[in-house]
Design an enzyme around this catalytic site. Structure first.
Site, short mmCIF file in Angstrom:
data_model
loop_
_atom_site.label_atom_id
_atom_site.label_comp_id
_atom_site.label_asym_id
_atom_site.label_seq_id
_atom_site.Cartn_x
_atom_site.Cartn_y
_atom_site.Cartn_z
CB THR A 92 1.57 5.54 3.82
OG1 THR A 92 0.78 6.60 3.27
CG2 THR A 92 2.43 6.09 4.95
CB CYS A 93 2.72 0.27 3.93
SG CYS A 93 1.22 0.53 4.91
CB SER A 94 5.08 0.43 -0.64
OG SER A 94 4.49 -0.83 -0.45
CB THR B 50 -0.96 -0.01 1.21
OG1 THR B 50 -0.20 -0.08 2.40
CG2 THR B 50 -1.92 -1.19 1.13
CG LEU C 66 9.52 -2.13 4.37
CD1 LEU C 66 9.95 -2.81 5.66
CD2 LEU C 66 8.90 -3.15 3.40
#
Length: 159
Positions: free
Chosen positions: A47-49, A45, A53
């Site tokens: 923001t996560c990617s 997703t 992370l």
């Protein structure tokens, strides 16, 4: 009830992708160690990617130099977490934990309902630091924010 500083990490079994799907217990992850666990609502997703992370990947050596292990968790399956780790060049040693059914996430009271986005039940965005299975710091993001659970924010909080 939401987990807080001073609480023990609850007993749970998660999964990692290593020579197939392998179970790993919270006792194995946290027992006798210093660990930062950060949760993303979903692998791959935005923001996560793009931010969450990658920040921990960039600062992995800083945590390691302090004797702190780093683990990422999401309510995704182990195959998704393995593919995401490969796509993001996650360093060896950083655990990519799959909480496929959300059992651990519910046990710590940090689930969120993402059904309006077609994602079902997911974990809220947070980062916690534990020593020998006891929470010493926790930072849970407000909905839609990314401020307190970044790698830089956790390093600053740990001093």
């Amino acid at each position: 009830m939401t987990i807080k500083v001073g609480d023990p990490i609850p007993a749970a079994t998660l999964n990692i992708l290593k020579d197939g799907v392998q179970p790993i217990t919270t006792a194995e992850i946290f027992g006798g160690r210093k660990v930062v666990l950060f949760c993303v609502p979903g692998a791959f997703t935005p923001t996560c990617s793009e931010r969450h992370l990658p920040g921990f990947i960039e600062r992995y050596a800083d945590f390691h130099a302090r004797g702190i292990d780093v683990a990422c968790i999401a309510v995704n399956d182990a195959f998704v977490m393995g593919a995401w780790a490969k796509a993001q060049d996650v360093p060896d040693g950083m655990l990519m934990l799959a909480d496929g059914n959300g059992d651990f996430t519910r046990a710590i009271g940090l689930e969120m309902d993402a059904t309006k986005y077609g994602m079902g039940m997911r974990g809220r965005r947070y980062a916690l630091y534990a020593e020998d299975g006891v929470v010493r710091h926790i930072a849970v993001e407000a909905p839609g924010e990314f401020k307190v659970s970044s790698a830089d924010a956790v390093l600053a909080a740990l001093g």
